[in-house]
Structure formats: C-alpha cells, structure tokens
Design an enzyme around this catalytic site. Structure first.
Site, mmCIF file in Angstrom:
data_model
loop_
_atom_site.group_PDB
_atom_site.id
_atom_site.type_symbol
_atom_site.label_atom_id
_atom_site.label_comp_id
_atom_site.label_asym_id
_atom_site.label_seq_id
_atom_site.Cartn_x
_atom_site.Cartn_y
_atom_site.Cartn_z
ATOM 1 N N ASN A 7 -6.803 -1.514 -2.203
ATOM 2 C CA ASN A 7 -5.697 -2.260 -2.776
ATOM 3 C C ASN A 7 -5.945 -3.954 -1.882
ATOM 4 O OD1 ASN A 7 -3.841 -4.171 -2.081
ATOM 5 N ND2 ASN A 7 -2.258 -2.613 -2.035
ATOM 6 N N GLU A 34 -2.794 -3.784 -6.535
ATOM 7 C CA GLU A 34 -2.019 -5.043 -6.572
ATOM 8 C C GLU A 34 -3.451 -5.935 -6.693
ATOM 9 O OE1 GLU A 34 0.592 -5.738 -4.064
ATOM 10 O OE2 GLU A 34 -0.434 -4.905 -2.244
ATOM 11 N N ASP A 146 -3.152 3.653 -2.877
ATOM 12 C CA ASP A 146 -2.087 2.685 -1.424
ATOM 13 C C ASP A 146 -0.527 3.803 -1.669
ATOM 14 O OD1 ASP A 146 -0.604 1.878 0.139
ATOM 15 O OD2 ASP A 146 -0.599 -0.383 -0.649
ATOM 16 N N ASN A 148 2.092 3.548 0.266
ATOM 17 C CA ASN A 148 2.509 3.444 0.989
ATOM 18 C C ASN A 148 3.073 4.043 1.912
ATOM 19 O OD1 ASN A 148 2.777 0.052 1.020
ATOM 20 N ND2 ASN A 148 3.522 0.512 -0.923
ATOM 21 N N ASP A 217 -3.990 3.978 3.257
ATOM 22 C CA ASP A 217 -4.315 4.138 1.710
ATOM 23 C C ASP A 217 -5.118 5.444 1.732
ATOM 24 O OD1 ASP A 217 -4.105 1.827 0.151
ATOM 25 O OD2 ASP A 217 -4.274 1.678 2.334
ATOM 26 N N ASP A 246 -4.776 -7.047 2.925
ATOM 27 C CA ASP A 246 -4.400 -7.067 4.505
ATOM 28 C C ASP A 246 -4.866 -5.580 4.096
ATOM 29 O OD1 ASP A 246 -2.855 -6.372 1.666
ATOM 30 O OD2 ASP A 246 -1.034 -6.758 3.214
ATOM 31 N N HIS A 247 -5.666 -4.949 3.188
ATOM 32 C CA HIS A 247 -6.518 -3.325 3.259
ATOM 33 C C HIS A 247 -7.728 -3.009 2.897
ATOM 34 C CE1 HIS A 247 -2.299 -1.789 1.907
ATOM 35 N NE2 HIS A 247 -2.027 -2.740 1.483
#
Length: 258
Positions: A7, A34, A146, A148, A217, A246-247
């Site tokens: 991501n 994303e 991802d 989530n 992930d 951030d991933h």
DNA sequence: ATGGTCGTCTAACGA
C-alpha cells in the site's frame, strides 16, 4: 517466482520508492494499493523503462489498485459481478506466469458500528463469493493486498488497547476467517517470524519508531500455491525512508510450477 | 491529550 504487495498511499508521491524497490527486489509481480491516480495519469513509462508492465484501476484522491509485472498480466478483472457496480477502485485480478493474483484494497471501515464499517463487512462477504469463483477456475491463487484486518492478537502491538476496535473487531476477523476457509492460507504464518512483525504503523505518535504497528497487509494462498511457497517476509526498509508510505511491502517467493 | 500526521479536490475528509 516472487510476488509482493504494498500500500503506497499515493503513487505520485511514492514513485521513486517503488522504482527503487522493484530494481532491488526484482519481483515477478508487485500489487499496489491506494495509488490515488486516475488511469490516464498512471506513470506507465517510468515502469516500462525498468522492464515492468502495468495494469491498473484507479480513481481520483481515493483507492486505486495496480499490478506491475515482468510478464504480461492476463485476464484482468476490475469489476467482479459479486460487487455489483461498486464505483470504488479496490479490486484488480490478473494472471501472471500462470498464477492468479487478486489484488485487494479492503475498505478501512472507519469505526466499528459506522456506515463505513457496515460497507466493509458487506464488501468482504461479497468478496468471499468472488474468491470462491476464482478458486474454482484458478487453482494457483494468491489473494494479496491491504486487508485492513489484523488476523490475530499476535498481529497487534497492543491487543488490549485495540480490543474490538476497527481493524481488530471480531466481525472483521470472522469475515477474514471465512476467506481462509475457502481455503486460503496466511503465507506469513507458514514460516517462523520475528516477534512483533507488523506491516502498518500510524504516521501519528511516532508509531514506527516504537514499532507500534499492526499486520494488516497479507498474502493468502490456495493449497496449490501453498505447496510451492519457499519464504514470506515483511520489508521494513522502505518505511525508514524520507516521506515513506505508512505501510511496508510484503513479499513471498515460490518454487517453479511442477 | 477524543490528541497526533499524512495525502488529497488547499479545505475538510479519509486513513
């Protein structure tokens, strides 16, 4: 064969990181989430220059998925009938070197009990139906992206603080378990792994520095691919770069098909 | 601390 997922939280911003990672790790396929770029804006040439083709399903500002690969990506699906005209660009299924790769950006869900949370659970139920169909057609299936969802407490830095919160709630974990029952195996947990292995750390509160992360992930494998897997790891290096996503990327390596 | 930081449609909103 090496397959990876990342991501990138805006491909426009992260393009240099993605190009560097491809050159260093040479995966056969890299699934992105994303991307936040529309299809006409996708940086096709930058990837072509280093020997990667791109297929993508993007939109402005939100969501957006892509697969970069050395070999052509065949039989692309962006709109599974099970997700009935959902305009959000969260799905990209392709076949690369005989492996069916389903790239997912699962809805975040915002907060337990919210409208977005209900959408997430409904989306996951519909996705189960799509994956069941894909598995019946394609025995060598990898579902990556991802999710989530942190599958277990061991995937959360502070399980008590996150108890029944978004990304960790029981209904979300049960929806993920229903995917696992297809069956699809969590590639990361097929191997011994370092304690406190995570793939996402909040930008706020210096979470990465303190390794306050979640493993959301995932790479899920059909039985046919499970037999071929050799390793699976999270690469935290790109998270240390300037202006990181951030991933972190997650990758899996496979033996050649029998 | 109902906070904090990113990225996007530079203003809220989503994550």
């Amino acid at each position: 064969m090496k397959i990876a997922t990342w991501n990138v939280n805006s491909l426009r911003v992260r393009l240099p990181h993605v190009l560097a990672w491809l050159e260093r790790h040479q995966p056969d396929a890299l699934a992105l989430q994303e991307t936040k770029v529309t299809d006409p804006e996708f940086p096709v040439a930058a990837f072509d220059d280093i020997g990667y083709r791109a297929v993508f399903s993007g939109q402005r500002t939100y969501n957006g998925v892509a697969v970069l690969s050395r070999s052509p990506a065949l039989d692309c699906v962006t709109d599974p009938p099970q997700l009935a005209e959902d305009p959000q660009r969260r799905v990209l299924a392709v076949t690369v070197d005989g492996v069916r790769i389903v790239n997912l950006y699962v809805p975040n869900g915002s907060e337990v009990g919210s409208e977005k949370y209900a959408y997430k659970l409904d989306w996951l139920m519909k996705m189960r139906s799509f994956l069941e169909h894909e598995l019946s057609r394609c025995p060598s299936l990898a579902v990556v992206g991802d999710f989530n969802i942190a599958p277990e407490d061991s995937d959360v830095y502070d399980p008590e603080a996150w108890r029944e919160r978004i990304l960790c709630s029981t209904p979300e974990r049960e929806a993920l378990r229903r995917l696992s029952a297809l069956p699809l195996s969590d590639a990361f947990r097929l191997f011994e792994q370092p304690e406190a292995s995570y793939s996402w750390w909040d930008y706020r509160t210096g979470a990465f520095r303190r390794n306050q992360g979640l493993r959301i992930d995932l790479i899920l494998l059909s039985d046919a691919l499970k037999e071929r897997i050799q390793s699976c790891a999270i690469d935290t290096e790109p998270r240390r770069l300037e202006r990181p996503s951030d991933h972190a990327p997650v990758w899996a390596a496979f033996a050649a098909a029998p």
